[in-house]
Design an enzyme around this catalytic site. Structure first.
Site, PDB file in Angstrom:
ATOM      1  N   HIS A   1       0.848  -1.197   0.000  1.00 32.17           N
ATOM      2  CA  HIS A   1       0.000   0.000   0.000  1.00 32.17           C
ATOM      3  C   HIS A   1       0.873   1.233   0.000  1.00 32.17           C
ATOM      4  O   HIS A   1       2.045   1.205   0.406  1.00 32.17           O
ATOM      5  CB  HIS A   1      -0.944   0.006   1.208  1.00 32.17           C
ATOM      6  CG  HIS A   1      -0.275   0.328   2.512  1.00 32.17           C
ATOM      7  ND1 HIS A   1      -0.165   1.609   3.012  1.00 32.17           N
ATOM      8  CD2 HIS A   1       0.342  -0.471   3.420  1.00 32.17           C
ATOM      9  CE1 HIS A   1       0.464   1.582   4.168  1.00 32.17           C
ATOM     10  NE2 HIS A   1       0.788   0.338   4.438  1.00 32.17           N
ATOM     11  N   CYS A   2       0.315   2.339  -0.491  1.00 34.05           N
ATOM     12  CA  CYS A   2       0.970   3.633  -0.398  1.00 34.05           C
ATOM     13  C   CYS A   2       0.118   4.516   0.505  1.00 34.05           C
ATOM     14  O   CYS A   2      -0.597   4.013   1.363  1.00 34.05           O
ATOM     15  CB  CYS A   2       1.162   4.252  -1.778  1.00 34.05           C
ATOM     16  SG  CYS A   2      -0.373   4.524  -2.700  1.00 34.05           S
ATOM     17  N   MET A   3       0.134   5.823   0.296  1.00 32.23           N
ATOM     18  CA  MET A   3      -0.609   6.710   1.187  1.00 32.23           C
ATOM     19  C   MET A   3      -2.111   6.549   1.060  1.00 32.23           C
ATOM     20  O   MET A   3      -2.853   6.728   2.027  1.00 32.23           O
ATOM     21  CB  MET A   3      -0.244   8.164   0.898  1.00 32.23           C
ATOM     22  CG  MET A   3       1.116   8.569   1.379  1.00 32.23           C
ATOM     23  SD  MET A   3       1.353  10.339   1.160  1.00 32.23           S
ATOM     24  CE  MET A   3       0.068  10.968   2.228  1.00 32.23           C
TER      25      MET A   3
ATOM     26  N   ARG B   1      -3.621   4.033  -1.527  1.00 30.45           N
ATOM     27  CA  ARG B   1      -4.056   2.892  -2.325  1.00 30.45           C
ATOM     28  C   ARG B   1      -3.591   1.558  -1.741  1.00 30.45           C
ATOM     29  O   ARG B   1      -2.455   1.420  -1.293  1.00 30.45           O
ATOM     30  CB  ARG B   1      -3.514   3.003  -3.757  1.00 30.45           C
ATOM     31  CG  ARG B   1      -3.881   4.300  -4.439  1.00 30.45           C
ATOM     32  CD  ARG B   1      -3.409   4.321  -5.881  1.00 30.45           C
ATOM     33  NE  ARG B   1      -3.666   5.611  -6.511  1.00 30.45           N
ATOM     34  CZ  ARG B   1      -3.702   5.821  -7.815  1.00 30.45           C
ATOM     35  NH1 ARG B   1      -3.468   4.822  -8.647  1.00 30.45           N
ATOM     36  NH2 ARG B   1      -3.946   7.023  -8.306  1.00 30.45           N
TER      37      ARG B   1
ATOM     38  N   VAL C   1       7.265   2.785  -3.431  1.00 34.71           N
ATOM     39  CA  VAL C   1       6.052   3.117  -2.684  1.00 34.71           C
ATOM     40  C   VAL C   1       6.148   2.720  -1.209  1.00 34.71           C
ATOM     41  O   VAL C   1       5.757   3.503  -0.327  1.00 34.71           O
ATOM     42  CB  VAL C   1       4.823   2.473  -3.359  1.00 34.71           C
ATOM     43  CG1 VAL C   1       3.617   2.484  -2.425  1.00 34.71           C
ATOM     44  CG2 VAL C   1       4.480   3.201  -4.650  1.00 34.71           C
TER      45      VAL C   1
END
Length: 509
Positions: free
Chosen positions: A27-29, A31, A168
Site C-alpha cells: 500500500h501507499c498513502m 491505495r 512506494v
C-alpha cells in the site's frame, strides 16, 4: 461515514478471488495495491460499488484500490491477516452476498444513492439540457476505466509500475524523516534546543543515508530475486570504503549514484541470481549462487553502475535547476497541467526515484510543489461543478465527501467520482493545475525556489515539508499563492467551459 477495516478487508478479499488468488499486498498513502494470480476472478464492479473504495485502477494482474489516507493502513493490515488466516484454513466457499449488501443502493465508490430526485416539479421548471446523474457518471467512469486498461497494458508502462512498486513502501519513512528534518532546520535557524538538534539530525538523516539498501531489498523482491541479496549489493553504493576505489580514473564517493545506482545494482543481482539458479545443482546452489551474485554484481556496481548512475543523477539535478531558472513558468505550466493524467493512470509514483535523487543532492525536491498544483486545479474544478449542478444532490454529496481529501492532496476521489466521468471538468481542472504550476515556476525564475524535504503528501499537507533557497517562509508564501491560483483558475475554467452548455437550474420549490 466510518468503515470497519476488518469488514472492508474481508469484503475486498472475497471480491478479489480469495486468499489463493492474492500474490502480493502493498500500500501507499491512499491505495491498496494487490497482485492477483487470475484477474478474471476479480469482481471489478463489486469493488467499485463499495462505499469504502474511492476508485479502482486496473493493470492486468495488478489492482490498485483507492481507500484514502489513514484507512488504507488499517485495511491493509486486516487484509494481510485475512489472507494469512484463509491460507491456513484452506479453501472455503465465500459467504453468500459478501460485498453485495455493502454496495447496494450506492454509486460506485461514491456513497451516493442511485436515484437523485429533482426537488422542482418538471412542469414548473424552465426547459434545460439534462445533466448526468450520479448513476450515469458511474457508468461513464466504468467505461473509461475499461478503455484505459486496454490502452495502457504495455510492457513499458508495466515496467514503470513495477519500478514504482519498489519505492512506494518507502514513502512513510520519507515523510516522517522529512518532517523531522524540517523541524530540526527551524530549531537550528532559531537557535533553540541546541542539545536536541544533533539527535534530531541523526534520526532524520539515518534513513536517507541507508535508503539505497532499502531500495535494493525492495527491487529484488519486486523483480523475483532474493531480497536480502539485492540489499547486500545495493549496500555497496553507500559503504564508506568505496572511497578507496577508482573507476574510469575517478575516485568513487560513498553514495555516488544514490537510489538509481542501488536500483540498477539490485536489478543486476536479480538477473545474476536467476542465471545461477538455473544452472547449478542443488548441492552447490546454496553456496555458489549467493556468492557469485554478490561478487559479480558488486564488481559491476563499483566499476560501472556507480559511475554511470552518478552521472545520470547529476544530470537530473542540473536539468531541474536549469529548467526552473530559465523556463520556470512554462515548465510549471506543463508539469502542473499533465500531472492529473499520471495520477489517473497510477503512474505518478514512477517519479519517486527523481524526487529522491533531488532530495539526496539538494536536500529538497523542486518538482513536487509544482506537481502538487494539479490537486489545486482539481479542487477548484470540483467546487465549480458543485455550484453549477445545484439540482444534482447525488453528485453534490460526492463532492462534499471527497473535497476534504482533495484539499489534503488526495485527488483520486474527485477524479473518479466527479471530473473524469463528466469529461470536460477533468480538462479544465488540468488547466487550473497548469496555472498554479506556472505561478510557482515564475517565482523560481526570479530566484525563489520552492522545494519539499520529503515526498508523499501534497495540498495543504505539504506545508510542513516546504523549504527552499530563501528559507521556509518564502517557500510557504509562494506555494500558498500557487494553491490559490490553482483553485481560482480551476473554478473559473470549469464554471465557464466545463459544460457543453450552461444548464438552466430551476429554483428550489
Amino acid at each position: 461515514m466510518r468503515h470497519d477495516p476488518a469488514l472492508t478487508a474481508a469484503t475486498l478479499l472475497a471480491l478479489t478471488g480469495g486468499p489463493a488468488n492474492i500474490t502480493s499486498v502493498t500500500h501507499c498513502m491512499t491505495r491498496l495495491r494487490l497482485g492477483v494470480a487470475d484477474p478474471a476472478t476479480v469482481d471489478g464492479a463489486g469493488l467499485r460499488a463499495l462505499p469504502a473504495v474511492l476508485g479502482v485502477v486496473e493493470d492486468g494482474a495488478t489492482w490498485q484500490l483507492v481507500l484514502g489516507p489513514g484507512i488504507v493502513d488499517q485495511v491493509t493490515a486486516e487484509f494481510e491477516e485475512a489472507v494469512r488466516r484463509g491460507r491456513r484454513a484452506g479453501p472455503e466457499a465465500p459467504e453468500s452476498g459478501t460485498g453485495t449488501a455493502a454496495g447496494a443502493g450506492t454509486v460506485a465508490g461514491t456513497g451516493a444513492t442511485d436515484s437523485t430526485p429533482d426537488p422542482t416539479p418538471a412542469d414548473s421548471a424552465p426547459p434545460r439540457i439534462p445533466t448526468p446523474t450520479a448513476t450515469e457518471l458511474a457508468v461513464r467512469g466504468e467505461r473509461l476505466r475499461l478503455g484505459r486498461r486496454e490502452r495502457n497494458a504495455t510492457p513499458f508502462k508495466t515496467a514503470l509500475r513495477r519500478v514504482a512498486a519498489v519505492f512506494v513502501p518507502l514513502i512513510p519513512a520519507l515523510i516522517g524523516c522529512g518532517i523531522l528534518a524540517g523541524i530540526n532546520g527551524l530549531l537550528v535557524n532559531a537557535g533553540w534546543l541546541p542539545g536536541l538538534t544533533p539527535a534530531l539530525a541523526a534520526i532524520a538523516s539515518g534513513f536517507m543515508a541507508l535508503i539505497a539498501v532499502f531500495v535494493g531489498y525492495n527491487a529484488a523482491k519486486e523483480f523475483g530475486g532474493t531480497p536480502v541479496l539485492g540489499g547486500a549489493v545495493a549496500a555497496v553504493v553507500v559503504y564508506p570504503g568505496v572511497a578507496k576505489v577508482a573507476a574510469f580514473g575517478v575516485q568513487l564517493a560513498p553514495g555516488q549514484g544514490g537510489v538509481l545506482g542501488a536500483l540498477a545494482a539490485a536489478l543486476l543481482a536479480t538477473r545474476v541470481e536467476k542465471w545461477c539458479r538455473g544452472r547449478l545443482p542443488g548441492a552447490l546452489d546454496v553456496l555458489l549462487t549467493p556468492t557469485v551474485t554478490v561478487l559479480v554484481s558488486g564488481l559491476v556496481t563499483l566499476y560501472g553502475l556507480m559511475y554511470a548512475a552518478g552521472a545520470v543523477a547529476s544530470a537530473i539535478g542540473t536539468s531541474a535547476n536549469w529548467l526552473l531558472s530559465t523556463t520556470g513558468a512554462f515548465a510549471g505550466l506543463i508539469l502542473g497541467g499533465l500531472f492529473l493524467p499520471l495520477v489517473m493512470l497510477g503512474l505518478h509514483q514512477t517519479l519517486i526515484p527523481i524526487h529522491t535523487t533531488l532530495i539526496e543532492q539538494q536536500g529538497y525536491t523542486v518538482l513536487l510543489p509544482l506537481l502538487a498544483m494539479a490537486g489545486a486545479g482539481q479542487v477548484g474544478g470540483a467546487l465549480a461543478v458543485y455550484v453549477r449542478l445545484r439540482h444534482d444532490t447525488g453528485l453534490r454529496t460526492t463532492i462534499r465527501s471527497a473535497l476534504p481529501a482533495g484539499l489534503l492532496g488526495v485527488g483520486e476521489p474527485l477524479i473518479y467520482g466527479v471530473s473524469l466521468p463528466l469529461g470536460r471538468p477533468f480538462v479544465t481542472a488540468c488547466v487550473g493545475g497548469a496555472a498554479g504550476g506556472a505561478f510557482v515556476g515564475f517565482f523560481a525564475m526570479l530566484g525563489d525556489k520552492v522545494g519539499a524535504t520529503a515526498i508523499g503528501p501534497s495540498g495543504w499537507a505539504l506545508f510542513p515539508l516546504l523549504t527552499g533557497n530563501r528559507g521556509p517562509g518564502t517557500a510557504i508564501a509562494v506555494y500558498g499563492g500557487g494553491l490559490l491560483t490553482g483553485y481560482a483558475v480551476g473554478f473559473a475554467a470549469t464554471y465557464l467551459f466545463g459544460f457543453a452548455r450552461r444548464p438552466d437550474v430551476a429554483k428550489a420549490a
